[in-house]
Design an enzyme around this catalytic site. Sequence first.
Site, mmCIF file in Angstrom:
data_model
loop_
_atom_site.group_PDB
_atom_site.id
_atom_site.type_symbol
_atom_site.label_atom_id
_atom_site.label_comp_id
_atom_site.label_asym_id
_atom_site.label_seq_id
_atom_site.Cartn_x
_atom_site.Cartn_y
_atom_site.Cartn_z
ATOM 1 N N HIS A 318 0.857 -1.178 0.000
ATOM 2 C CA HIS A 318 0.000 0.000 0.000
ATOM 3 C C HIS A 318 0.897 1.234 0.000
ATOM 4 O O HIS A 318 2.075 1.161 0.378
ATOM 5 C CB HIS A 318 -0.892 0.025 1.248
ATOM 6 C CG HIS A 318 -2.028 -0.949 1.198
ATOM 7 N ND1 HIS A 318 -2.974 -0.930 0.205
ATOM 8 C CD2 HIS A 318 -2.376 -1.968 2.037
ATOM 9 C CE1 HIS A 318 -3.864 -1.897 0.440
ATOM 10 N NE2 HIS A 318 -3.517 -2.544 1.541
ATOM 11 N N CYS A 361 -0.168 2.843 -4.746
ATOM 12 C CA CYS A 361 -0.819 4.087 -5.138
ATOM 13 C C CYS A 361 -0.044 5.283 -4.608
ATOM 14 O O CYS A 361 0.644 5.213 -3.605
ATOM 15 C CB CYS A 361 -2.249 4.122 -4.619
ATOM 16 S SG CYS A 361 -3.382 3.128 -5.600
#
Length: 480
Positions: A318, A361
């Site tokens: 993440h 991301c």
Amino acid sequence: MDFHKLLYTISEALATEDLVALKFLSLDYIPLRKQEGIRDPEALFLALEEKGLLEKDDLSFLKELLFRINRIDILTEQLSSSSEEMERALQIPGRAKVSQFRYLLFQLSENITTDTLKSFKFLLTKELPKCKLDNEITMLRVLIEMEKKGLLAEENLKILKTICEKLDKSLLKKIEEFELEQSEMYVVEGHGGQTGVSEVQDSLWASQTAQDCPGMHEEIQQQADMYRMDSRPCGICLILNNHDFTQARAEVPTLQTMKDRNGTDVDAAALRRVFTKLHFEIAEYKDLTAKQIHQTIHRYRDMDHNVYDCFVCCILSHGDKGIVLGTDGQQTSIQELTTSFTGTNCRSLAGKPKVFFIQACQGDTFQKGVHIETDSTELDYSLEADARFQLECIPNEADFLLGMATMKDFVSYRSTTQGTWYIQSLCEHLEKSCPRGEDILSILTAVNQEVSRKNDKVNHGKQMPQPSFTLRKKLIFPIN
């Protein structure tokens, strides 16, 4: 004579110092840490067999090694060859496998006296630990330690020359002859005349063959514009794969809804498969906290990469703007990770390509998704865009490539069963295009095209990867 019986007979004729010399001349192919377990010639021959350098029908490398260490008796009696034959053979393009740099160092070790070696060690007392400079330590071992510390490389002979100038002018002369031979053999058009030693590969036959063979000059120029990638293994491929974020949900209140990264193991498996084919040594770590990510990166920063030609790091986690997350939810700066491998911080990788692929991301724009998740710090049902892709993540130094999964205004998608769009496309194109000799930037352009065509049919979402780089040459991953 039977192949292995022949190797046994040759091993019986080799002295301890011969084995040391053979191991040193093989360093470009057999890493130092693997050599530490080699105690006899038979073990060295087995390692060479495993590397495809020694076969029943191809004894050329063994002949070259014996010729280099001046064991002409074995060369003649056991392999039916001669010094004259080897001298002619090693003039053939591509025949010599021992690099001229490695052979230069060996020649220096053969021509240094006991007293000069003592003085040589004394001048290195501030640079190397005392235990590496004991009386029993040979010149070859000192040279290896200098390489490990980044004090000596084919493009970095300054310290070696300085010491030899003080101690023995004949040793200095050999180094200067090597430099002159390297620089005079290559003139690359379009680069303002002669290039430095770091800009060309070892091919002492260049001048003669360029005249004898049509088109050879263009081939030499092309080689000068490519990174050297002929060591085996090519280098380390470090894979940091974060899947389980239970700790982050437990310790960070704002991450209570963050789910595990299902599908990431599919990406890791694809990276393992592809980079193994590309002759990289795989080092994979799973579910690391931010602190553990730093410790792992520093471990590989501090290791000796002198026997390798490249370093690859793949991070699957993440993320947010300019950072990736550890499984504890703590942040790790991408810039800090990449700058760990600059020439100052990792001397043994200086001048060599450092490649990073980041699947995480990097933004703050959200869209809803159902079956496709996002590698973001937000809710698991949302898609995050890379609203602020930061080029400062890549060091302001040559020889870096940073491949990010997303760029400004685009989201990064991960299927819970098939992996991420970016990593899967990257692996597919590497597997397809590397055998054709395509360079990495051409491959990444094809990845951009494929990923940009994909659609999130539920939310009409798109994704656009973006590489940034400071590469000086073409980077082509070899298959053979």
